[in-house]
Design an enzyme around this catalytic site. Structure first.
Site, PDB file in Angstrom:
ATOM      1  N   PRO A 104       0.798  -1.236   0.000  1.00 10.96           N
ATOM      2  CA  PRO A 104       0.000   0.000   0.000  1.00 10.96           C
ATOM      3  C   PRO A 104       0.834   1.293   0.000  1.00 10.96           C
ATOM      4  CG  PRO A 104       0.002  -0.976   2.184  1.00 10.96           C
ATOM      5  CD  PRO A 104       0.727  -1.948   1.289  1.00 10.96           C
ATOM      6  N   SER A 106       4.014   2.011   2.297  1.00  9.45           N
ATOM      7  CA  SER A 106       4.804   2.498   3.441  1.00  9.45           C
ATOM      8  C   SER A 106       6.289   2.667   3.101  1.00  9.45           C
ATOM      9  CB  SER A 106       4.610   1.595   4.661  1.00  9.45           C
ATOM     10  OG  SER A 106       5.324   0.404   4.536  1.00  9.45           O
ATOM     11  N   TRP A 107       6.840   1.820   2.245  1.00 11.68           N
ATOM     12  CA  TRP A 107       8.255   2.012   1.854  1.00 11.68           C
ATOM     13  C   TRP A 107       8.370   3.313   1.060  1.00 11.68           C
ATOM     14  CZ3 TRP A 107      11.880  -2.586   0.341  1.00 11.68           C
ATOM     15  CH2 TRP A 107      11.954  -3.481   1.420  1.00 11.68           C
ATOM     16  N   ASP A 133       3.258  -1.032  -8.618  1.00 13.92           N
ATOM     17  CA  ASP A 133       2.665  -2.253  -8.044  1.00 13.92           C
ATOM     18  C   ASP A 133       1.594  -2.770  -8.993  1.00 13.92           C
ATOM     19  OD1 ASP A 133       2.702  -3.422  -4.896  1.00 13.92           O
ATOM     20  OD2 ASP A 133       1.032  -4.096  -6.147  1.00 13.92           O
ATOM     21  N   ASP A 150       1.974  -4.870 -13.731  1.00 16.85           N
ATOM     22  CA  ASP A 150       2.803  -6.013 -13.370  1.00 16.85           C
ATOM     23  C   ASP A 150       4.256  -5.707 -13.732  1.00 16.85           C
ATOM     24  OD1 ASP A 150       4.132  -8.430 -13.160  1.00 16.85           O
ATOM     25  OD2 ASP A 150       2.456  -9.597 -13.961  1.00 16.85           O
ATOM     26  N   PHE A 151       5.108  -5.713 -12.742  1.00 19.85           N
ATOM     27  CA  PHE A 151       6.506  -5.352 -12.977  1.00 19.85           C
ATOM     28  C   PHE A 151       7.200  -6.323 -13.942  1.00 19.85           C
ATOM     29  CE2 PHE A 151      11.029  -5.371 -11.875  1.00 19.85           C
ATOM     30  CZ  PHE A 151      11.328  -4.041 -12.093  1.00 19.85           C
ATOM     31  N   ASP A 175      10.088  -4.978  -2.483  1.00 24.33           N
ATOM     32  CA  ASP A 175       9.457  -5.724  -1.389  1.00 24.33           C
ATOM     33  C   ASP A 175       8.396  -6.640  -2.007  1.00 24.33           C
ATOM     34  OD1 ASP A 175       8.994  -6.398   1.260  1.00 24.33           O
ATOM     35  OD2 ASP A 175       7.600  -4.756   1.629  1.00 24.33           O
ATOM     36  N   LYS A 215      13.707  -8.230  -1.632  1.00 24.42           N
ATOM     37  CA  LYS A 215      13.196  -9.252  -0.694  1.00 24.42           C
ATOM     38  C   LYS A 215      13.135 -10.616  -1.369  1.00 24.42           C
ATOM     39  CE  LYS A 215       8.679  -9.507   0.613  1.00 24.42           C
ATOM     40  NZ  LYS A 215       7.564  -9.053   1.429  1.00 24.42           N
TER      41      LYS A 215
HETATM   42  C1  LIG Z   1       4.602  -6.955   0.980  1.00 26.72           C
HETATM   43  S1  LIG Z   1       3.735  -6.022  -0.195  1.00 26.72           S
HETATM   44  C2  LIG Z   1       4.690  -4.565  -0.301  1.00 26.72           C
HETATM   45  C3  LIG Z   1       4.510  -3.631   0.861  1.00 26.72           C
HETATM   46  C4  LIG Z   1       5.160  -2.287   0.602  1.00 26.72           C
HETATM   47  N1  LIG Z   1       6.609  -2.377   0.578  1.00 26.72           N
HETATM   48  C5  LIG Z   1       4.789  -1.289   1.654  1.00 26.72           C
HETATM   49  O1  LIG Z   1       5.634  -0.992   2.488  1.00 26.72           O
HETATM   50  O2  LIG Z   1       3.656  -0.797   1.640  1.00 26.72           O
HETATM   51  C6  LIG Z   1       4.161  -6.836  -1.685  1.00 26.72           C
HETATM   52  C7  LIG Z   1       3.600  -6.184  -2.909  1.00 26.72           C
HETATM   53  O3  LIG Z   1       4.199  -6.768  -4.068  1.00 26.72           O
HETATM   54  C8  LIG Z   1       3.258  -6.607  -5.113  1.00 26.72           C
HETATM   55  N2  LIG Z   1       3.612  -7.429  -6.255  1.00 26.72           N
HETATM   56  C9  LIG Z   1       3.734  -8.778  -6.296  1.00 26.72           C
HETATM   57  N3  LIG Z   1       4.024  -9.181  -7.543  1.00 26.72           N
HETATM   58  C10 LIG Z   1       4.110  -8.065  -8.307  1.00 26.72           C
HETATM   59  C11 LIG Z   1       4.374  -7.830  -9.677  1.00 26.72           C
HETATM   60  N4  LIG Z   1       4.609  -8.843 -10.526  1.00 26.72           N
HETATM   61  N5  LIG Z   1       4.381  -6.550 -10.122  1.00 26.72           N
HETATM   62  C12 LIG Z   1       4.133  -5.526  -9.269  1.00 26.72           C
HETATM   63  N6  LIG Z   1       3.867  -5.691  -7.964  1.00 26.72           N
HETATM   64  C13 LIG Z   1       3.856  -6.938  -7.490  1.00 26.72           C
HETATM   65  C14 LIG Z   1       1.951  -7.001  -4.457  1.00 26.72           C
HETATM   66  O4  LIG Z   1       0.864  -6.523  -5.195  1.00 26.72           O
HETATM   67  C15 LIG Z   1       2.088  -6.369  -3.087  1.00 26.72           C
HETATM   68  O5  LIG Z   1       1.447  -5.127  -3.040  1.00 26.72           O
END
Ligand SMILES: C[S@@+](CC[C@H](N)C(=O)[O-])C[C@H]1O[C@@H](n2cnc3c(N)ncnc32)[C@H](O)[C@@H]1O
Length: 263
Positions: A104, A106-107, A133, A150-151, A175, A215
């Site tokens: 959401p 926070s980073w 994201d 999607d990254f 992350d 991560k």
């Molecule tokens: C643990 S959360 C990140 C929390 C974030 N660092 C924060 O502090 O708010 C992991 C995030 O990775 C995203 N994610 C996973 N696969 C992804 C992709 N292929 N492309 C973009 N985002 C992705 C998810 O949607 C999720 O929001």
């Protein structure tokens, strides 16, 4: 005596599991948390499943969840980045940061503050944060948000590079975590795919001496990933901040001093 009560077996079993999991959670928190602990028993949980009850109890007892609310961070993850940066000081005013898997947010909130992208610190150097994201990210002042993307999709990375223009990046953060399928090998594979995507992107856009924080989950391939990152970064370490849950397999690799790519 629990076993002599007239409650149905399922309820007794749930209570037993709940109490024992609670004890384990308490001891884990005691080992890892650096804040004062609060143990809160959730109320109004009658209609919730056992797993929801456990999740709620963990959230309510987690000092970082409380701290995140106090500091207006969107989630507790903020403290992982704060802790790692506190130790290694790789985020500085004036830098360009790309935050992958930012929702959401926070980073991104931490990065915006550290690089001074809205000019709130005493430094006159203004940085910039680009956050991406696959989920929606609500706007964050000081950050350019690329949500619902999607990254791992090449067109997303092209768009990101276009958005960066000719700016080189000093810090790439990831992350990202895939949605867990419950099949261990598949989850590990999906996580590694995300990590390799980030590394490939980072080496293309980073400035010499830049940093990468990524991560992953502890797995047999972690060492190989570290070796791969060492090809591009002079200093590479595994990091597990205190705020990362003790029972979580997540770990971070921090690469510093990007060597640059031979053209
Ligand atoms: C643990 S959360 C990140 C929390 C974030 N660092 C924060 O502090 O708010 C992991 C995030 O990775 C995203 N994610 C996973 N696969 C992804 C992709 N292929 N492309 C973009 N985002 C992705 C998810 O949607 C999720 O929001």
């Amino acid at each position: 005596m629990t076993l002599l009560t007239k409650k149905p077996l399922l309820i007794r079993l749930s209570t037993y599991l709940f109490n024992n999991e609670a004890k384990r959670t308490e001891s884990r928190n005691f080992q890892t948390a650096t804040c004062v602990l609060r143990h809160v028993n959730p109320t109004n949980v009658k209609n919730k499943s056992l797993s929801s009850q456990l999740w709620l109890k963990r959230q309510l007892s987690d000092p970082y969840v409380e701290k995140a609310k106090m500091h207006n961070y969107r989630c507790r993850s903020a403290f992982k980045l704060l802790e790692i940066n506190e130790k290694y000081k790789f985020l500085k005013p004036g830098q360009i940061v790309v935050d992958c898997g930012a929702a959401p947010g926070s980073w991104t909130q931490v990065a915006v503050k550290e690089v001074n992208s809205i000019g709130q610190s005493s430094s006159d150097q203004l940085g910039k944060v680009f956050s991406i994201d696959k989920q929606h990210i609500y706007p964050i002042e000081g950050a350019t948000i690329l949500g619902n993307m999607d990254f791992t999709n090449p067109s997303t990375q092209t768009l990101l590079r276009t958005t960066l223009g000719d700016r080189q990046v000093q810090v790439v953060l990831s992350d990202m975590a895939p949605t867990a399928t419950g099949i261990r090998e598949m989850d590990t594979e999906n996580m590694l795919t995300l990590c390799y995507n980030v590394i490939r992107f980072a080496v293309q856009v980073s400035e010499i001496n830049g940093s990468l924080l990524v991560k992953l989950w502890q797995c047999g391939q972690a060492k190989k990933l570290e070796t791969e990152i060492s090809r591009f970064y002079r200093n590479v370490k595994f990091v597990k901040p205190n705020s990362s849950r003790h029972d979580s397999a997540e770990i971070f690799i921090l690469g510093r001093y990007f060597k640059g790519l031979e053209k």
